[in-house]
Design a protein around this motif. Structure first.
Motif, PDB file in Angstrom:
ATOM      1  N   UNK A   1       0.915  -1.178  -0.014  1.00 54.27           N
ATOM      2  CA  UNK A   1      -0.020   0.067  -0.024  1.00 54.27           C
ATOM      3  C   UNK A   1       0.880   1.310  -0.075  1.00 54.27           C
ATOM      4  N   UNK A   2       0.320   2.272  -0.675  1.00 54.15           N
ATOM      5  CA  UNK A   2       1.298   3.515  -0.512  1.00 54.15           C
ATOM      6  C   UNK A   2       1.476   4.159   0.835  1.00 54.15           C
ATOM      7  N   UNK A   3       2.531   4.789   1.152  1.00 51.41           N
ATOM      8  CA  UNK A   3       2.284   5.448   2.456  1.00 51.41           C
ATOM      9  C   UNK A   3       1.554   6.488   2.612  1.00 51.41           C
ATOM     10  N   UNK A   4       1.122   6.702   3.868  1.00 56.26           N
ATOM     11  CA  UNK A   4       0.194   8.027   3.999  1.00 56.26           C
ATOM     12  C   UNK A   4       0.779   9.231   4.006  1.00 56.26           C
ATOM     13  N   UNK A   5      -0.064   9.993   3.208  1.00 52.47           N
ATOM     14  CA  UNK A   5       0.287  11.607   2.821  1.00 52.47           C
ATOM     15  C   UNK A   5       1.033  12.323   4.377  1.00 52.47           C
ATOM     16  N   UNK A   6       1.972  13.128   4.352  1.00 49.94           N
ATOM     17  CA  UNK A   6       2.458  13.357   5.571  1.00 49.94           C
ATOM     18  C   UNK A   6       3.084  15.091   5.097  1.00 49.94           C
ATOM     19  N   UNK A   7       2.134  16.018   5.192  1.00 44.87           N
ATOM     20  CA  UNK A   7       2.680  17.165   4.964  1.00 44.87           C
ATOM     21  C   UNK A   7       2.769  17.953   6.450  1.00 44.87           C
ATOM     22  N   UNK A   8       2.565  17.351   7.562  1.00 43.51           N
ATOM     23  CA  UNK A   8       2.535  18.095   8.735  1.00 43.51           C
ATOM     24  C   UNK A   8       3.884  19.045   8.972  1.00 43.51           C
ATOM     25  N   UNK A   9       5.222  18.226   8.607  1.00 46.45           N
ATOM     26  CA  UNK A   9       6.250  18.892   8.859  1.00 46.45           C
ATOM     27  C   UNK A   9       6.365  20.368   8.086  1.00 46.45           C
ATOM     28  N   UNK A  10       6.092  20.220   6.744  1.00 43.83           N
ATOM     29  CA  UNK A  10       5.995  21.485   5.896  1.00 43.83           C
ATOM     30  C   UNK A  10       5.021  22.409   6.409  1.00 43.83           C
ATOM     31  N   UNK A  11       3.919  21.986   6.502  1.00 40.07           N
ATOM     32  CA  UNK A  11       2.743  22.956   7.254  1.00 40.07           C
ATOM     33  C   UNK A  11       3.253  23.674   8.400  1.00 40.07           C
ATOM     34  N   UNK A  12       3.901  22.833   9.252  1.00 35.45           N
ATOM     35  CA  UNK A  12       4.317  23.636  10.601  1.00 35.45           C
ATOM     36  C   UNK A  12       5.639  24.512  10.239  1.00 35.45           C
ATOM     37  N   UNK A  13       6.404  24.190   9.335  1.00 32.02           N
ATOM     38  CA  UNK A  13       7.496  25.233   9.045  1.00 32.02           C
ATOM     39  C   UNK A  13       6.801  26.416   8.362  1.00 32.02           C
ATOM     40  N   UNK A  14       5.656  26.136   7.573  1.00 28.71           N
ATOM     41  CA  UNK A  14       5.189  27.393   6.918  1.00 28.71           C
ATOM     42  C   UNK A  14       4.139  28.109   8.034  1.00 28.71           C
ATOM     43  N   UNK A  15       3.662  27.637   9.014  1.00 26.43           N
ATOM     44  CA  UNK A  15       3.085  28.225  10.069  1.00 26.43           C
ATOM     45  C   UNK A  15       4.054  29.176  11.019  1.00 26.43           C
ATOM     46  N   UNK A  16       5.228  28.523  11.266  1.00 29.42           N
ATOM     47  CA  UNK A  16       6.211  29.334  11.873  1.00 29.42           C
ATOM     48  C   UNK A  16       6.904  30.434  11.158  1.00 29.42           C
ATOM     49  N   UNK A  17       6.686  30.289   9.721  1.00 30.04           N
ATOM     50  CA  UNK A  17       7.528  31.156   9.054  1.00 30.04           C
ATOM     51  C   UNK A  17       6.339  32.644   9.108  1.00 30.04           C
TER      52      UNK A  17
END
Length: 355
Positions: A100-116
């Motif tokens: 099965x394909x791995x679960x989409x994980x955008x949490x790290x990128x979204x957290x960086x955008x939020x901190x930015x």
């Protein structure tokens, strides 16, 4: 380089399970879309806050489908449902099920955008724009990689001579409504954890049973060794990629500090150090800006190296890791069946002796 040397030494010390013919170089080309009767691809994808919607596009001349070309919208949980339906079907126990394909994980990128966004006031407009563009590019790269992994899974199933005929697969491709597949809750995740623990313990017991067929026994021994090597290489590759990423971040912080010094008012510098002349302060500003540009260029090189290693090496190793695990699961099911067969024969002999 030291990690590469350790990996090389580990490969030399490990036993060799390949014959001379198997070690000979072979060129193998694989095309998952050679059969024109059923072609599947992901034509579009939409990333939302907590999910990704994939538009699955299908072309087919098979009589099982009502139309020759159609599209449906699917989510990651529905891909997992399709994979689990293959695994749970005993008719497919003798086949390698595409992982099965791995679960989409955008949490790290979204957290960086939020901190930015939170730190926008503490940096210049140029710095903010540059950081935002880089984070958006990183997010887009992860998004494209996620879409590609889900598409490969569907292509693998569509190219399989048996799985492509599965009713659930046809429903997945053609049914244009929501499949009502939800994510697993905490109780179900806990049950899956205990099942995996029981399977691991059972795998240790089953692995001690010698296969009646020498071919499968050789394949199992080879797969265990191959899987462990790929797993070790994947862990070291991830560490190397993170190291390059950390170096790029350090270059970025150093370059930003030098840029701040270079753009500082020369009168402020003179007031802080009365021994400096105005001309010397101007030269220092130019020096700081030049060095800042150098750090920025070096950071881009390190970031590109990190991204290339992550895409071309780490992801490739993870792909092989999932594939080898799928092959190991097949041989586990075979060994489990052999053990059950032997136990059934023993029980039958005991029943006959009691009569």
């Amino acid at each position: 380089r030291s990690s590469d040397l350790m990996m090389h030494e580990g490969l030399e010390e490990a036993p060799d399970f390949l014959s001379d013919e198997e070690r000979a170089p072979r060129a193998i080309s694989v095309d998952l879309q050679t059969d024109a009767t059923l072609q599947v691809d992901i034509s579009d994808a939409l990333s939302e806050r907590d999910k990704v919607k994939f538009t699955v596009h299908t072309k087919s001349t098979l009589p099982n489908f009502k139309q020759n070309e159609f599209s449906v919208v699917r989510q990651h949980e529905e891909f997992c449902w399709l994979h689990d339906s293959f695994v749970e079907n005993e008719d497919y126990a003798g086949y390698i099920i595409p992982p099965a394909p791995p679960r989409p994980d955008f949490d790290a990128s979204r957290e960086k955008l939020q901190k930015l966004g939170e730190g926008e006031g503490s940096m210049t407009k140029e710095e903010f724009t540059k950081m935002k563009q880089e984070l958006e590019a990183e997010y887009l790269a992860i998004f494209k990689k996620t879409v590609a992994m889900h598409e490969v899974f569907l292509c693998r199933v569509a190219a399989h001579p048996i799985l492509r005929k599965d009713l659930n697969f046809h429903v997945f491709l053609e049914y244009n409504q929501d499949l009502s597949v939800r994510g697993k809750n905490k109780k179900e995740k806990l049950e899956d954890f205990f099942k995996s623990m029981v399977k691991s313990a059972d795998g240790v017991i089953v692995s001690s049973t010698k296969d009646v067929d020498d071919f499968f026994e050789h394949e199992r021994t080879f797969l265990v060794e191959y899987h462990n090597r790929v797993k070790d290489a994947s862990i070291k590759s991830d560490k190397m990629t993170r190291s390059h990423k950390c170096v790029a971040d350090d270059y970025n912080r150093a370059g930003s500090s030098l840029y701040t010094l270079g753009t500082q008012d020369s009168t402020d510098i003179c007031n802080e150090n009365q021994a400096q002349t105005g001309i010397r302060a101007v030269y220092e500003e130019r020096f700081f800006l030049r060095v800042s540009e150098l750090f920025d260029k070096t950071r881009k090189v390190e970031a590109r190296v990190s991204a290339d290693e992550d895409l071309k090496l780490s992801d490739l190793l993870k792909y092989y890791l999932r594939e080898s695990q799928a092959a190991k699961d097949l041989l586990y099911r075979r060994c489990r069946s052999l053990v059950d067969y032997e136990n059934a024969n023993k029980a039958l002999d005991e029943a006959r002796s009691e009569e």
